[in-house]
Scaffold this motif. Structure first.
Motif, PDB file in Angstrom:
ATOM      1  N   GLU A   1     155.648 -27.670  54.235  1.00  0.00           N
ATOM      2  CA  GLU A   1     155.397 -27.857  52.810  1.00  0.00           C
ATOM      3  C   GLU A   1     154.225 -26.949  52.412  1.00  0.00           C
ATOM      4  O   GLU A   1     154.248 -26.297  51.377  1.00  0.00           O
ATOM      5  CB  GLU A   1     155.033 -29.333  52.565  1.00  0.00           C
ATOM      6  CG  GLU A   1     154.702 -29.690  51.133  1.00  0.00           C
ATOM      7  CD  GLU A   1     155.931 -29.689  50.252  1.00  0.00           C
ATOM      8  OE1 GLU A   1     156.980 -30.169  50.702  1.00  0.00           O
ATOM      9  OE2 GLU A   1     155.842 -29.172  49.110  1.00  0.00           O
ATOM     10  N   SER A   2     153.224 -26.940  53.289  1.00  0.00           N
ATOM     11  CA  SER A   2     152.067 -26.068  53.059  1.00  0.00           C
ATOM     12  C   SER A   2     151.411 -25.772  54.407  1.00  0.00           C
ATOM     13  O   SER A   2     151.731 -26.409  55.415  1.00  0.00           O
ATOM     14  CB  SER A   2     151.062 -26.754  52.129  1.00  0.00           C
ATOM     15  OG  SER A   2     150.600 -27.949  52.720  1.00  0.00           O
ATOM     16  N   GLY A   3     150.548 -24.794  54.429  1.00  0.00           N
ATOM     17  CA  GLY A   3     149.838 -24.434  55.655  1.00  0.00           C
ATOM     18  C   GLY A   3     150.630 -23.462  56.519  1.00  0.00           C
ATOM     19  O   GLY A   3     151.446 -22.696  56.009  1.00  0.00           O
TER      20      GLY A   3
ATOM     21  N   SER B   1     154.915 -35.767  56.193  1.00  0.00           N
ATOM     22  CA  SER B   1     154.560 -36.131  54.815  1.00  0.00           C
ATOM     23  C   SER B   1     154.043 -37.569  54.699  1.00  0.00           C
ATOM     24  O   SER B   1     153.217 -37.877  53.854  1.00  0.00           O
ATOM     25  CB  SER B   1     155.752 -35.921  53.889  1.00  0.00           C
ATOM     26  OG  SER B   1     156.797 -36.775  54.273  1.00  0.00           O
TER      27      SER B   1
ATOM     28  N   LYS C   1     150.428 -37.592  55.703  1.00  0.00           N
ATOM     29  CA  LYS C   1     149.661 -36.958  54.628  1.00  0.00           C
ATOM     30  C   LYS C   1     149.448 -37.956  53.490  1.00  0.00           C
ATOM     31  O   LYS C   1     148.330 -38.125  53.002  1.00  0.00           O
ATOM     32  CB  LYS C   1     150.422 -35.718  54.121  1.00  0.00           C
ATOM     33  CG  LYS C   1     149.617 -34.883  53.144  1.00  0.00           C
ATOM     34  CD  LYS C   1     150.383 -34.707  51.840  1.00  0.00           C
ATOM     35  CE  LYS C   1     149.410 -34.306  50.753  1.00  0.00           C
ATOM     36  NZ  LYS C   1     149.932 -34.575  49.436  1.00  0.00           N
TER      37      LYS C   1
ATOM     38  N   SER D   1     145.261 -35.566  47.737  1.00  0.00           N
ATOM     39  CA  SER D   1     144.360 -34.433  48.019  1.00  0.00           C
ATOM     40  C   SER D   1     144.914 -33.541  49.127  1.00  0.00           C
ATOM     41  O   SER D   1     145.761 -33.954  49.924  1.00  0.00           O
ATOM     42  CB  SER D   1     142.978 -34.952  48.395  1.00  0.00           C
ATOM     43  OG  SER D   1     143.066 -35.711  49.576  1.00  0.00           O
ATOM     44  N   ASP D   2     144.441 -32.313  49.167  1.00  0.00           N
ATOM     45  CA  ASP D   2     144.975 -31.312  50.085  1.00  0.00           C
ATOM     46  C   ASP D   2     144.370 -31.500  51.473  1.00  0.00           C
ATOM     47  O   ASP D   2     143.155 -31.396  51.658  1.00  0.00           O
ATOM     48  CB  ASP D   2     144.639 -29.920  49.549  1.00  0.00           C
ATOM     49  CG  ASP D   2     145.249 -28.824  50.423  1.00  0.00           C
ATOM     50  OD1 ASP D   2     146.099 -29.163  51.290  1.00  0.00           O
ATOM     51  OD2 ASP D   2     144.879 -27.653  50.239  1.00  0.00           O
TER      52      ASP D   2
ATOM     53  N   ILE E   1     144.910 -29.624  54.191  1.00  0.00           N
ATOM     54  CA  ILE E   1     144.802 -28.392  54.991  1.00  0.00           C
ATOM     55  C   ILE E   1     143.320 -28.058  55.208  1.00  0.00           C
ATOM     56  O   ILE E   1     142.530 -28.042  54.278  1.00  0.00           O
ATOM     57  CB  ILE E   1     145.488 -27.201  54.305  1.00  0.00           C
ATOM     58  CG1 ILE E   1     146.960 -27.533  53.989  1.00  0.00           C
ATOM     59  CG2 ILE E   1     145.381 -25.926  55.149  1.00  0.00           C
ATOM     60  CD1 ILE E   1     147.856 -27.611  55.181  1.00  0.00           C
TER      61      ILE E   1
ATOM     62  N   GLN F   1     141.231 -29.862  56.793  1.00  0.00           N
ATOM     63  CA  GLN F   1     140.448 -31.065  57.053  1.00  0.00           C
ATOM     64  C   GLN F   1     140.496 -31.403  58.533  1.00  0.00           C
ATOM     65  O   GLN F   1     141.446 -31.063  59.242  1.00  0.00           O
ATOM     66  CB  GLN F   1     141.014 -32.246  56.260  1.00  0.00           C
ATOM     67  CG  GLN F   1     141.016 -32.076  54.761  1.00  0.00           C
ATOM     68  CD  GLN F   1     139.615 -32.076  54.182  1.00  0.00           C
ATOM     69  OE1 GLN F   1     138.699 -32.683  54.736  1.00  0.00           O
ATOM     70  NE2 GLN F   1     139.434 -31.358  53.085  1.00  0.00           N
TER      71      GLN F   1
ATOM     72  N   VAL G   1     151.410 -29.046  56.679  1.00  0.00           N
ATOM     73  CA  VAL G   1     152.078 -30.295  56.312  1.00  0.00           C
ATOM     74  C   VAL G   1     153.578 -30.011  56.284  1.00  0.00           C
ATOM     75  O   VAL G   1     154.024 -28.996  55.748  1.00  0.00           O
ATOM     76  CB  VAL G   1     151.611 -30.796  54.929  1.00  0.00           C
ATOM     77  CG1 VAL G   1     152.361 -32.069  54.544  1.00  0.00           C
ATOM     78  CG2 VAL G   1     150.115 -31.040  54.921  1.00  0.00           C
TER      79      VAL G   1
END
Ligand SMILES: Nc1ncnc2c1ncn2[C@@H]1O[C@H](COP(=O)(O)OP(=O)(O)OP(=O)(O)O)[C@@H](O)[C@H]1O
Ligand SMILES: [Mg+2]
Lengths: 230, 408
Positions: free
Chosen positions: B136-138, B157, B160, B167-168, B170, B172, B186
């Motif tokens: 999804e991201s990263g 997900s 997450k 909140s994002d 990535i 963290q 994610v």
């Protein structure tokens, strides 16, 4: 146990001209209905010929007979034979369904015939909402709707009381006056007295064929009895 | 007499006795709706299977180890499935597009004051291919992270949502059991898998990280994995790939000829398909039973038409007396039967739509009504009308006018 051959009619030779009003009389089982059914193309002759309007119908196939019945004959039955839960108008219209008459004329013809039998306002009534005499008049309107050359009525007043019988007979007379040929079966001499000519059957034979003496004529408007010495 | 007049006569006759007409149609109504519903459920199940196969991304084999051949000459270590086998398959078996090793563990994930227990999956970047998953991201793992067993994690997900909400995540740092790991990606939400297990409740880390820091290294088989996944190319038969992998693994594991395989290979697509086949057979059976009820419905129509002809003999006589030809009578009763069946069929279709709609809305079932089955069942019920209406209609048309009129 073999079946016995019985001639319901034997040696009958009659001619009925256009415009006649004939009463067929005789005791029960004498062959009156059989005679009518032969003329009306409802039954077929085992021997002999039947001519209607110049055609020998006794040699016709079922489809041709149906066409003859539709175009040339109007039937009136003792039990009226109206379709139940069907309005007077729909009942009268029924023969048109099987005819070549264009659909655009149906309504007009139907209403005209209903008016002719004095039932114009009752067009949307069902048989169960009409009296016996009114039902028989609907049946007569149905017999008229295809403009037949003759009306065949087998004991049309058999299920009616004296007063209603007079009404119906007056109607027949009126129709006959206007040119419709009428053949009518009856037990009662009083009913036969409205006709111009009387045929009397006995045991399948024609025993008498005479013009009506002391013909009765009814004024349809006030149903008053008018004696018509002939 | 034209067809419209006929239908008008038939409809008039049928509306004179509405209750009987409806009861007569009941068999057809039930038959048609049952057939359509059954076929729609079948089509819906097939569609779900197709969707599952699509989600799997095609030809995937799963290889489980651990079926040690008891009493065999080899040691247990040799018979264990190892991550090195994945590379062997990729290199030596024709048609293998990707081979992915997995080590499975479970751990507590803690972020701030939230914690969540999740399945931890140690693997390589190839899992994107064999599991047909997307980010999804990263990003995925780098070669360096793989080699050194870096403390990085890609989360599903659900994790997450549970730990980070909107909140994002990535970049963290999240606590995984005893150590902190950095979130680098994610996964896209996927929903439950073919067996109903949730696939989004998972954390993915480099194989080495999971092995060294979560499951621990087994002394006897330091390279063992939980299972391997192999994706075959579309052009190659999975049966062939399975055969090649079997012989490759037996050779590598030095399994004696008279011994059984110390591993099991499962073809996921095949499993789903065979389940679908069983379902399809079942549905076909139900549809066949439903068709029988259509025929029974037809016999009901015939029965009522016979009664109707007898009951209406005087009407038939009258119609003949006023000019109906035998064919007119035949057609009238035939059209009545067809109308009964046709209207019954239409009502049945309406009910089928209603039932499948409520199954979808209230029971979460997938149903697919395809137009063909609707038209086929409607046509079929009209055909039943012709078939079962013909005899009574013929009987009516053969009557002699005078006999019909005299009928008591
Ligand atoms: N379908 C039939 N089968 C056998 N015999 C019949 C049939 N119809 C009529 N008959 C016989 O033919 C003869 C004439 O019958 P028909 O019905 O014409 O008499 P009818 O004069 O109309 O009598 P009614 O006044 O009682 O109506 C009778 O003897 C009758 O029994
Ligand atoms: Mg008689």
């Amino acid at each position: 146990m073999g079946e016995q051959t019985l001639w319901a009619l034997d040696g009958i030779d009659t001619i009925i001209e256009p415009g006649e009003f004939v009463a067929v009389m005789g005791p029960s089982g004498s062959g009156k209905s059989t005679y009518m059914n032969m003329i009306g193309c409802l039954d077929v002759v085992t021997e002999g010929q039947v001519y209607i309007d110049g055609s020998e119908v006794s040699s016709f196939q079922p489809d041709e007979l149906a066409t003859i019945r539709n175009e040339k004959i109007g039937f009136v039955f003792q039990q009226f034979n109206l379709l139940a839960r069907t309005t007077a108008e729909e009942n009268v219209k029924l023969p048109l369904l099987y005819s070549q008459i264009p659909e655009s004329e149906w309504s007009e013809r139907t209403l005209k015939c209903l008016e002719q039998v004095d039932l114009g306002p009752r067009a949307d009534h069902q048989p169960s909402q009409l009296s016996g005499g009114q039902q028989q008049r609907v049946a007569i309107a149905r017999a008229l709707v295809n403009d037949p050359v003759m009306i065949l009525a087998d004991e049309p007043t058999g299920a009616l009381d004296t007063h209603t019988t007079e009404e119906i007979m007056a109607l027949f007379q009126e129709l006959n006056e206007k040119g419709t040929t009428i053949i009518l079966v009856t037990h009662e001499p009083e009913v036969a007295a409205y006709a111009k000519r009387q045929l009397i059957f006995r045991d399948g034979h024609l025993v008498s064929d005479e013009l009506t003496a002391n013909r009765v004529s009814l004024d349809i408007d006030n149903s008053s009895l008018v004696s018509n010495e002939q | 007499m034209n067809i419209f007049k006929l239908f008008k006569i038939a409809l008039t006759a049928l509306t004179l006795n509405v209750m009987r007409s409806i009861l007569t149609m009941l068999g057809i109504i039930i038959g048609v709706s049952a057939v359509i519903i059954m076929v729609s459920i079948g089509a819906g199940a097939q569609q779900e299977v197709d969707a599952q196969l699509e989600a799997m991304g095609g030809n995937v084999l799963i290889i489980f180890g651990g079926w040690n051949n008891r009493g065999g000459g080899g040691t247990a270590a040799v018979a264990t499935l190892e991550d090195g086998h994945a590379n062997l398959m990729l290199e030596q078996v024709y048609g293998v597009e990707a081979a992915t090793p997995y080590v499975l563990g479970k751990s507590q994930l803690i972020y701030g004051n939230l914690n969540w227990s999740a399945d931890i999956m140690g693997t390589t970047n190839d899992f994107f291919v064999t599991k047909n998953w997307d980010l999804e991201s990263g990003r995925g793992f780098t070669a360096a992270e793989m080699n050194s067993g870096e403390k990085v994690v890609i989360i599903g997900s659900i994790i997450k949502d549970e730990l980070f909400g909107a909140s994002d995540p990535i970049g963290q740092s999240v606590r995984v059991g005893t150590f902190n790991a950095m979130i680098i990606g994610v996964l896209k939400a996927k929903g439950p898998d073919t067996r109903g297990d949730d696939q989004d409740d998972v954390a993915v880390m480099p194989l080495k990280t999971v092995r060294t820091k979560i499951t621990g290294i087994s002394k006897s088989s330091p390279n063992s994995v939980s299972y391997l996944e192999v994706k075959g190319s579309d052009t190659v038969s999975m049966a062939y790939v399975e055969e090649e992998i079997t012989s490759l693994l037996r050779q590598t594991m030095k399994v004696a000829d008279d011994k059984e395989d110390p591993f099991r290979i499962r073809d996921l697509a095949e499993t789903v398909e065979s389940r679908a086949e069983t379902q399809a057979i079942f549905n076909t059976l139900l549809a066949a039973v439903a068709s029988v009820s259509l025929v029974v419905g037809g016999i009901g129509i015939m029965n009522i038409m016979m009664v109707s002809v007898t009951e209406r003999t005087r009407e038939i006589g009258l119609r003949m007396a006023i000019g109906a030809k035998p064919d007119d009578i035949l057609n009238q009763f035939l059209v009545e039967a067809i109308t009964l069946c046709g209207v019954g069929g239409l009502i049945g279709i309406g009910i089928a739509f209603g039932v499948t709609y409520s199954m979808e809305t209230y029971f979460d079932m997938v149903t697919v009504i395809n137009p063909e089955i609707v038209f086929i069942s409607l046509g079929f019920s009209a055909l039943i009308g012709v078939f079962f209406g013909y005899y009574p209609a013929l009987k009516a048309s053969r009557l002699q006018p005078i006999d019909a009129l005299r009928y008591e």
